[in-house]
Design an enzyme around this catalytic site. Structure first.
Site, mmCIF file in Angstrom:
data_model
loop_
_atom_site.group_PDB
_atom_site.id
_atom_site.type_symbol
_atom_site.label_atom_id
_atom_site.label_comp_id
_atom_site.label_asym_id
_atom_site.label_seq_id
_atom_site.Cartn_x
_atom_site.Cartn_y
_atom_site.Cartn_z
ATOM 1 N N ILE A 264 26.670 5.899 -67.927
ATOM 2 C CA ILE A 264 26.278 4.494 -67.849
ATOM 3 C C ILE A 264 25.870 4.112 -66.436
ATOM 4 O O ILE A 264 25.022 3.243 -66.242
ATOM 5 C CB ILE A 264 27.432 3.593 -68.334
ATOM 6 C CG1 ILE A 264 27.669 3.811 -69.830
ATOM 7 C CG2 ILE A 264 27.150 2.123 -68.065
ATOM 8 C CD1 ILE A 264 28.842 3.025 -70.383
ATOM 9 N N GLU A 265 26.440 4.785 -65.442
ATOM 10 C CA GLU A 265 26.174 4.414 -64.054
ATOM 11 C C GLU A 265 24.947 5.148 -63.502
ATOM 12 O O GLU A 265 23.850 4.597 -63.472
ATOM 13 C CB GLU A 265 27.423 4.662 -63.209
ATOM 14 C CG GLU A 265 28.592 3.779 -63.655
ATOM 15 C CD GLU A 265 29.844 3.995 -62.834
ATOM 16 O OE1 GLU A 265 29.754 4.065 -61.592
ATOM 17 O OE2 GLU A 265 30.938 4.097 -63.428
ATOM 18 N N MET A 266 25.112 6.385 -63.062
ATOM 19 C CA MET A 266 23.984 7.100 -62.443
ATOM 20 C C MET A 266 23.438 8.203 -63.341
ATOM 21 O O MET A 266 22.340 8.704 -63.106
ATOM 22 C CB MET A 266 24.405 7.624 -61.072
ATOM 23 C CG MET A 266 24.832 6.494 -60.134
ATOM 24 S SD MET A 266 25.582 7.016 -58.586
ATOM 25 C CE MET A 266 24.131 7.372 -57.604
#
Length: 466
Positions: A264-266
């Site tokens: 979800i982040e990077m």
């Protein structure tokens, strides 16, 4: 009630065996040599009091009293024990710590608060158990132990002698770092090639101009994805006992390895993907090679980022200057706000150099925050999401309050948008002491004195409204 008179050594062993392995790992961090730990003789002076008058309600090793069999009484007593353990588990926080490490800074502050405010043992306990009250000698002994323990392990040096025993301490002006590693780490911290689509760097959620946050409830990852937990500030994170709200990272290096691989982040599939992109940069690869003989590895990348993050500290706040002896650094109202901050139990958990980050506490200690808020989140599990231990449900790492006027919104769920509201929430759900409008105003005034400097200049950001 049957009191507990087990030998101290047996209690220490029991405590360490009962301590979850991940929390024992936390205990092992920063461990001092045995010869530097408070002597058993000195601790014994306090432990006798604790075993006799505290342990029965703050330990998992207890026997219910005979009258617990009376219908209706058992439920009340069991709830009292549950509340006592949630407030402070002495096996984990005090007795276990005596074996081979200093007692934690939060445990010291909690002991100090209950003694100064004469809240323990509670009145309903002492009515039935005569002789369980702390004597003047008991109080004197505990407070002396608090003072000597704080001075030996938690005083940071810059504090003036008259303020050296405060539960809050000044930040150091700098920390020792490997300059070359930190320089490389700064470049990596700001490098979007650590994300799968090349659109997001670590600094994308921890902006310098926003005091190491993004001032959003939830941060936006690649492909416009959002998590369900508020991004804490990266400034002063080096002083945290563990990283992330749920403590799943032991230190800055382990934390640095999380976001790049978080879908979800990077969103990277693995470190091989990141290393391949970095290896195409000849200049940066050459720089890394002068520092790390084996070049690009996950270990080396996160090591460099962690080394850089050690430089992200914000000393020289007005409150630091006051702690260091400058009486004019804060106003009379702000000083009164600090006094109230301590009176309302805030300084029992928000302690030390970073004014927090040293323990995990229950967000629903005194009232059911989650039921009253509604809209459950997966992140509401808190520490339990990492440990899998049901007893850790709704426990979160206490956030550090440095620069707090700039790091809004607040709480793990990002639902609180003002400092005034955050103080009210803490009073209701954590301290169990309602905070009046006037007192909240003064406490907020004090909190605004915690904004410091970065690289010799005032930290940038937008101060939150009252």
């Amino acid at each position: 009630m049957k009191r507990i008179f087990l030998p101290l050594a047996a209690l220490c062993a029991a405590a360490l065996m009962a301590m979850p392995s991940e929390m024992q790992a936390t205990a092992d961090q920063g461990k001092k040599p045995l010869e530097q730990v408070p002597s058993m003789e000195k601790f014994q002076e306090v432990s006798d009091i604790v075993l006799d008058k505290c342990m029965a309600c703050h330990s998992r090793n207890y026997d219910l009293p005979f009258y617990a069999k009376i219908p209706g009484i058992r439920q009340i007593i069991e709830q009292d024990y549950r509340d006592g353990l949630r407030a402070m588990d002495l096996n984990q926080e005090l007795v276990g710590a005596a074996k081979d490490r200093p007692v934690g800074e939060v445990a010291v502050a909690k002991m100090e608060w209950v003694v100064l405010n004469n809240t323990m043992p509670p009145a309903k306990f002492t009515v039935v158990h005569w002789g369980s009250r702390l004597t003047d000698k008991d109080r004197e002994t505990i407070l002396h132990w608090v003072k000597t323990t704080r001075a030996a392990y938690y005083a940071t040096g810059p504090a003036a002698e008259k303020r050296a025993d405060e539960p809050l301490q000044p930040l150091p002006s700098h920390l020792a770092v490997d300059v070359k590693k930190a320089a490389l780490g700064e470049k990596l911290f700001n490098d979007k090639r650590l994300s799968a689509d090349g659109t997001l760097a670590c600094s994308g959620c921890h902006l310098y101009e926003k005091a190491g946050t993004d001032n959003s409830r939830f941060s936006e990852g690649i492909r416009k994805q959002f998590g369900d937990i508020n991004a804490p500030t990266v400034f002063n994170a080096v002083f945290n006992v563990r990283q992330f709200w749920d403590g799943r990272a032991a230190d800055l290096q382990e934390q640095a390895g999380g976001p790049p691989l978080n879908p979800i982040e990077m969103g990277c599939s693995g470190w091989e993907e990141i290393i391949a992109r970095l290896s195409a940069d000849e200049a940066l690869t050459a720089e890394a090679g002068t520092i790390y003989a084996d070049g690009w590895t996950a270990q080396n990348i996160t090591d460099a980022i962690a080394e850089y993050e050690k430089t992200l500290i914000t000393p020289n706040s007005r409150f630091d200057k006051w702690l260091s002896g400058d009486d004019a650094a804060i106003t009379a109202e702000e000083a009164e706000g600090y006094r109230l901050f301590k009176q309302y139990r805030c300084a029992s958990c928000h302690v030390g150099r970073s004014v927090g980050g040293q323990s995990f506490e229950y967000m629903d200690l005194k009232a059911d925050y989650f039921a009253e808020r509604g809209n459950p989140l997966n992140s509401d599990k808190g520490l339990m999401g990492f440990t899998g231990n049901q007893d850790d449900l709704h426990r979160f790492k206490v956030p550090n309050l440095r620069n707090v006027e700039l790091t809004h919104p607040y709480m793990h769920d990002g639902t609180v948008t003002t400092l005034d509201e955050s103080v009210a929430v803490m009073g209701r759900y954590l301290s169990g002491i309602p905070v009046s409008d006037g007192d909240r105003r003064l406490i907020v005034a004090f909190l605004r004195t915690l904004t410091g400097e970065f690289q010799g200049k005032p930290l940038t950001g937008t101060p939150v409204e009252r």
